[in-house]
Scaffold this motif. Structure first.
Motif, short mmCIF file in Angstrom:
data_model
loop_
_atom_site.label_atom_id
_atom_site.label_comp_id
_atom_site.label_asym_id
_atom_site.label_seq_id
_atom_site.Cartn_x
_atom_site.Cartn_y
_atom_site.Cartn_z
N MET A 1 0.84 -1.16 0.00
CA MET A 1 0.00 0.00 0.00
C MET A 1 0.89 1.23 0.00
O MET A 1 1.91 1.26 0.67
N ILE A 2 0.49 2.21 -0.76
CA ILE A 2 1.16 3.51 -0.76
C ILE A 2 0.14 4.53 -0.29
O ILE A 2 -1.00 4.53 -0.75
N GLU A 3 0.57 5.40 0.61
CA GLU A 3 -0.31 6.44 1.14
C GLU A 3 0.29 7.81 0.90
O GLU A 3 1.48 8.03 1.10
N ASN A 4 -0.55 8.73 0.46
CA ASN A 4 -0.18 10.14 0.38
C ASN A 4 -0.38 10.71 1.78
O ASN A 4 -1.50 10.76 2.28
N THR A 5 0.69 11.11 2.42
CA THR A 5 0.59 11.55 3.81
C THR A 5 -0.13 12.89 3.97
O THR A 5 -0.53 13.24 5.07
N SER A 6 -0.32 13.62 2.86
CA SER A 6 -1.08 14.87 2.93
C SER A 6 -2.58 14.63 2.82
O SER A 6 -3.35 15.13 3.62
N SER A 7 -2.97 13.86 1.81
CA SER A 7 -4.40 13.61 1.59
C SER A 7 -4.91 12.39 2.36
O SER A 7 -6.12 12.20 2.49
N HIS A 8 -4.00 11.56 2.80
CA HIS A 8 -4.30 10.29 3.48
C HIS A 8 -5.03 9.30 2.58
O HIS A 8 -5.64 8.35 3.07
N LYS A 9 -4.95 9.53 1.28
CA LYS A 9 -5.48 8.54 0.33
C LYS A 9 -4.44 7.45 0.16
O LYS A 9 -3.24 7.69 0.20
N LYS A 10 -4.96 6.22 -0.05
CA LYS A 10 -4.09 5.04 -0.15
C LYS A 10 -4.45 4.26 -1.41
O LYS A 10 -5.60 4.23 -1.81
N ILE A 11 -3.45 3.59 -1.97
CA ILE A 11 -3.69 2.66 -3.07
C ILE A 11 -3.07 1.33 -2.68
O ILE A 11 -1.95 1.28 -2.17
N TYR A 12 -3.83 0.27 -2.84
CA TYR A 12 -3.35 -1.07 -2.53
C TYR A 12 -2.74 -1.66 -3.80
O TYR A 12 -3.30 -1.50 -4.89
N ILE A 13 -1.61 -2.33 -3.67
CA ILE A 13 -0.87 -2.82 -4.83
C ILE A 13 -0.63 -4.32 -4.70
O ILE A 13 -0.30 -4.80 -3.62
N GLU A 14 -0.80 -5.00 -5.81
CA GLU A 14 -0.46 -6.42 -5.85
C GLU A 14 0.24 -6.71 -7.17
O GLU A 14 -0.14 -6.17 -8.21
N VAL A 15 1.27 -7.52 -7.11
CA VAL A 15 1.99 -7.95 -8.30
C VAL A 15 1.58 -9.39 -8.60
O VAL A 15 1.62 -10.24 -7.72
N LYS A 16 1.16 -9.61 -9.84
CA LYS A 16 0.74 -10.93 -10.27
C LYS A 16 1.69 -11.42 -11.36
O LYS A 16 1.87 -10.76 -12.37
N ARG A 17 2.30 -12.57 -11.12
CA ARG A 17 3.25 -13.14 -12.07
C ARG A 17 2.74 -14.51 -12.51
O ARG A 17 2.30 -15.31 -11.70
N SER A 54 -9.33 3.53 1.65
CA SER A 54 -8.37 4.21 0.79
C SER A 54 -8.73 5.67 0.54
O SER A 54 -7.88 6.45 0.14
N LYS A 55 -10.02 6.00 0.71
CA LYS A 55 -10.54 7.33 0.39
C LYS A 55 -10.49 7.62 -1.11
O LYS A 55 -10.48 8.77 -1.53
N ILE A 56 -10.43 6.56 -1.91
CA ILE A 56 -10.48 6.69 -3.37
C ILE A 56 -11.86 6.22 -3.81
O ILE A 56 -12.18 5.05 -3.69
N GLU A 57 -12.66 7.13 -4.29
CA GLU A 57 -14.02 6.80 -4.73
C GLU A 57 -14.16 6.82 -6.24
O GLU A 57 -15.00 6.14 -6.80
N GLU A 58 -13.32 7.62 -6.92
CA GLU A 58 -13.50 7.84 -8.36
C GLU A 58 -12.88 6.75 -9.22
O GLU A 58 -13.05 6.74 -10.43
N SER A 59 -12.17 5.83 -8.62
CA SER A 59 -11.53 4.75 -9.36
C SER A 59 -11.49 3.51 -8.46
O SER A 59 -12.03 3.52 -7.36
N LEU A 60 -10.82 2.50 -8.93
CA LEU A 60 -10.61 1.33 -8.10
C LEU A 60 -9.52 1.65 -7.08
O LEU A 60 -8.55 2.33 -7.41
#
Length: 115
Positions: A1-17, A54-60
């Motif tokens: 997960m990466i978080e923007n420490t200003s907006s506190h929005k987060k994105i969850y990340i997964e690598v698929k091989r 994540s506070k992300i509503e406009e995308s996945l």
């Protein structure tokens, strides 16, 4: 997960091989379901929980990075592209392992979601 420490929005990340079928190999080399296991993220309950956290509503609220032969298997590329529909920014086929390509996709497509 990466978080923007200003907006506190987060994105969850997964690598698929998955190193399966590509042109020149027998079709049976395409076995494996690494990409199918990501479908859990599309379940309504988990998507709702992740969007809220994540506070992300406009995308996945997740970014899936695909590596290996799956990125060159036309059947899997079509399947994955269809699954993500209008959210093409939410996945990346990292075909040649060039870090600049991955970084550019992140900066152009993912970083704006965290603002």
């Amino acid at each position: 997960m990466i978080e923007n420490t200003s907006s506190h929005k987060k994105i969850y990340i997964e690598v698929k091989r998955r190193d399966g079928w590509v042109e020149g190999l027998p079709r049976s080399a395409g076995r494996g379901n690494a990409h199918e296991r990501l479908c859990k993220y599309f379940s309504p309950g988990l998507t709702r929980i992740m969007k809220k956290a994540s506070k992300i509503e406009e995308s996945l609220p997740f970014w899936i990075v695909f590596v290996g032969n799956i990125t060159r298997d036309p059947c899997r590329v079509r399947e994955i592209t269809c699954w993500f529909g209008q959210y093409q920014e939410s996945f990346f086929f990292w075909r040649n392992n060039d870090p600049k390509e991955l970084w550019d996709h992140f900066i152009e497509k993912i970083s704006p979601l965290l603002d």
